[in-house]
Design a protein around this motif. Structure first.
Motif, PDB file in Angstrom:
ATOM      1  N   ILE A  86       0.854  -1.185   0.000  1.00 40.12           N
ATOM      2  CA  ILE A  86       0.000   0.000   0.000  1.00 40.12           C
ATOM      3  C   ILE A  86       0.894   1.239   0.000  1.00 40.12           C
ATOM      4  N   PRO A  87       0.696   2.181  -0.932  1.00 39.06           N
ATOM      5  CA  PRO A  87       1.611   3.319  -1.062  1.00 39.06           C
ATOM      6  C   PRO A  87       1.358   4.461  -0.081  1.00 39.06           C
ATOM      7  N   VAL A  88       0.446   4.262   0.859  1.00 44.81           N
ATOM      8  CA  VAL A  88       0.157   5.296   1.852  1.00 44.81           C
ATOM      9  C   VAL A  88       0.656   4.833   3.215  1.00 44.81           C
ATOM     10  N   ALA A  89       1.451   5.665   3.880  1.00 45.90           N
ATOM     11  CA  ALA A  89       1.990   5.346   5.195  1.00 45.90           C
ATOM     12  C   ALA A  89       1.260   6.142   6.276  1.00 45.90           C
ATOM     13  N   ALA A  90       1.526   5.770   7.535  1.00 42.23           N
ATOM     14  CA  ALA A  90       0.871   6.449   8.659  1.00 42.23           C
ATOM     15  C   ALA A  90       1.208   7.932   8.685  1.00 42.23           C
ATOM     16  N   VAL A 160      -3.846  16.796  -6.751  1.00 44.32           N
ATOM     17  CA  VAL A 160      -2.757  17.106  -7.674  1.00 44.32           C
ATOM     18  C   VAL A 160      -3.070  18.385  -8.436  1.00 44.32           C
ATOM     19  N   PHE A 161      -4.293  18.473  -8.940  1.00 41.57           N
ATOM     20  CA  PHE A 161      -4.722  19.664  -9.676  1.00 41.57           C
ATOM     21  C   PHE A 161      -4.628  20.914  -8.805  1.00 41.57           C
ATOM     22  N   MET A 162      -5.096  20.806  -7.559  1.00 37.15           N
ATOM     23  CA  MET A 162      -5.057  21.951  -6.650  1.00 37.15           C
ATOM     24  C   MET A 162      -3.617  22.305  -6.277  1.00 37.15           C
ATOM     25  N   THR A 163      -2.753  21.297  -6.174  1.00 38.59           N
ATOM     26  CA  THR A 163      -1.348  21.562  -5.871  1.00 38.59           C
ATOM     27  C   THR A 163      -0.698  22.371  -6.990  1.00 38.59           C
ATOM     28  N   VAL A 164      -1.062  22.044  -8.234  1.00 40.13           N
ATOM     29  CA  VAL A 164      -0.486  22.740  -9.379  1.00 40.13           C
ATOM     30  C   VAL A 164      -0.917  24.202  -9.413  1.00 40.13           C
ATOM     31  N   LYS A 221       0.867  11.282  -4.948  1.00 38.86           N
ATOM     32  CA  LYS A 221       1.959  11.538  -4.014  1.00 38.86           C
ATOM     33  C   LYS A 221       3.234  11.899  -4.771  1.00 38.86           C
ATOM     34  N   THR A 222       3.441  11.237  -5.913  1.00 33.41           N
ATOM     35  CA  THR A 222       4.618  11.525  -6.725  1.00 33.41           C
ATOM     36  C   THR A 222       4.594  12.956  -7.237  1.00 33.41           C
ATOM     37  N   LEU A 223       3.454  13.348  -7.827  1.00 37.37           N
ATOM     38  CA  LEU A 223       3.336  14.697  -8.372  1.00 37.37           C
ATOM     39  C   LEU A 223       3.315  15.751  -7.274  1.00 37.37           C
ATOM     40  N   LEU A 224       2.760  15.398  -6.113  1.00 36.00           N
ATOM     41  CA  LEU A 224       2.758  16.323  -4.979  1.00 36.00           C
ATOM     42  C   LEU A 224       4.175  16.751  -4.638  1.00 36.00           C
ATOM     43  N   SER A 225       5.081  15.793  -4.580  1.00 37.04           N
ATOM     44  CA  SER A 225       6.472  16.103  -4.250  1.00 37.04           C
ATOM     45  C   SER A 225       7.129  16.942  -5.339  1.00 37.04           C
ATOM     46  N   LEU A 226       6.964  16.519  -6.600  1.00 40.85           N
ATOM     47  CA  LEU A 226       7.644  17.203  -7.700  1.00 40.85           C
ATOM     48  C   LEU A 226       7.123  18.624  -7.913  1.00 40.85           C
ATOM     49  N   VAL A 227       5.804  18.801  -7.858  1.00 41.79           N
ATOM     50  CA  VAL A 227       5.226  20.131  -8.052  1.00 41.79           C
ATOM     51  C   VAL A 227       5.607  21.054  -6.901  1.00 41.79           C
ATOM     52  N   SER A 228       5.561  20.523  -5.669  1.00 43.35           N
ATOM     53  CA  SER A 228       5.930  21.331  -4.506  1.00 43.35           C
ATOM     54  C   SER A 228       7.380  21.796  -4.596  1.00 43.35           C
ATOM     55  N   ILE A 229       8.270  20.886  -4.972  1.00 44.28           N
ATOM     56  CA  ILE A 229       9.683  21.233  -5.102  1.00 44.28           C
ATOM     57  C   ILE A 229       9.875  22.317  -6.154  1.00 44.28           C
ATOM     58  N   PHE A 230       9.194  22.187  -7.294  1.00 49.26           N
ATOM     59  CA  PHE A 230       9.321  23.172  -8.369  1.00 49.26           C
ATOM     60  C   PHE A 230       8.925  24.572  -7.900  1.00 49.26           C
ATOM     61  N   PHE A 231       7.743  24.685  -7.293  1.00 49.71           N
ATOM     62  CA  PHE A 231       7.277  25.999  -6.880  1.00 49.71           C
ATOM     63  C   PHE A 231       8.077  26.535  -5.692  1.00 49.71           C
ATOM     64  N   ASP A 232       8.558  25.646  -4.832  1.00 49.57           N
ATOM     65  CA  ASP A 232       9.401  26.104  -3.726  1.00 49.57           C
ATOM     66  C   ASP A 232      10.670  26.759  -4.254  1.00 49.57           C
ATOM     67  N   VAL A 233      11.234  26.181  -5.304  1.00 51.21           N
ATOM     68  CA  VAL A 233      12.426  26.771  -5.931  1.00 51.21           C
ATOM     69  C   VAL A 233      12.091  28.147  -6.504  1.00 51.21           C
TER      70      VAL A 233
END
Length: 283
Positions: A86-90, A160-164, A221-233
């Protein structure tokens, strides 16, 4: 569900996961504290907060459902294989709960503190309404066939859409103001750390299982990390490079070590009969 093949990798997975949890969770506090100290939310884009609440609410629905529901987990294994994890952790569930709470507190601060002439845009309000309407329609579509995995994947797609789109109003606002004043950079630095460790956590799981299903099985979860990193930069470039905070230069002191009562520009001479430092009239 598959088990871990390597104990060190399992420990690394848990470590990265909780680092991401604490980084992302703490990242909400600098903005809340900044708002509290200033008693003002001027400089914080309201659209960002409103969109963020919808984003974290939908992500909470996805994480909690997949983590706690045995029926949804069974549907996940039927689709991706019983040998997968399962790809979701506590820590994902804990983060989502905390994120919804802190975002709601930030929204409350917008209501009670000085807002200047800022307000939530009609576009953001319309976007949020449409998103939840779509979610409601999808629920009634999934209800007859109990397609719960499909339904929570919709919520995952929503987050994901809202994160973008959630970062865009703040980026534009910083650009228009040529300043990041009022928007906490501490939030961005911690968010960046959370994004990196969250992605690293998924990579560790994939290495242990020798499978990349973890990435596309939880594409949100994958896109959450990548999009967040992009905008943080982007935000870090705005804060440190494009619109650095202006430092206050101390005024020059006179011979007595105190600031003169009246200072004149170098281009203009002092007019006659003016009271200068020390109470002496100068002709």
């Amino acid at each position: 569900m598959a088990s871990w093949n390597s104990i060190p990798l399992e420990i690394t997975y848990e470590t990265f996961g909780w680092i991401a949890f604490f980084s992302w969770s703490i990242s909400f506090y600098p903005q809340v504290i900044l708002n509290f100290r200033r008693k003002s939310v001027v400089g914080l884009n309201f659209d960002f907060v409103v969109l963020n609440l919808t984003k974290h609410s939908s992500y909470l629905i996805y994480n909690a459902s997949l983590y706690f529901s045995s029926a949804i987990q069974h549907q996940y294994f039927e689709k991706y294989g019983h040998g997968e994890m399962i790809p979701v952790a506590a820590n994902d569930v804990a983060f989502s709960i905390h994120a919804v709470l802190l975002t709601a507190i930030t929204l409350f601060q917008i209501v009670i503190y000085d807002r200047g002439n800022q307000k939530v845009s009609k576009i953001s309000i319309a976007t949020v309404c449409v998103v939840w309407l779509v979610a409601a329609v999808c629920f009634f579509i999934a209800l007859p066939s109990h397609s719960w995995l499909w339904l929570i994947s919709i919520f995952n797609s929503i987050q994901v859409f809202m994160t973008v789109i959630k970062y865009i109003p703040q980026v534009i606002m910083n650009f228009m103001r040529k300043s990041t004043d009022g928007f906490s950079i501490g939030n961005i630095l911690l968010d960046f750390l959370g994004g990196v460790t969250n992605y690293a956590q998924m990579a560790v799981q994939s290495i242990d299982q020798n499978s990349w299903v973890n990435f596309y099985g939880n594409i949100g979860k994958t896109l959450l990390s990548l999009v967040s990193i992009f905008f943080d930069v982007v935000f870090m470039c705005q804060h440190y490079i494009l619109y650095p905070e202006k430092k206050v230069v101390p005024s020059k002191l006179n011979k007595e070590g105190t600031e003169p009562l009246i200072r004149f520009s170098e281009e203009r001479a002092a007019p006659e009969n003016v009271l200068v430092h020390g109470g002496v009239y100068k002709e």
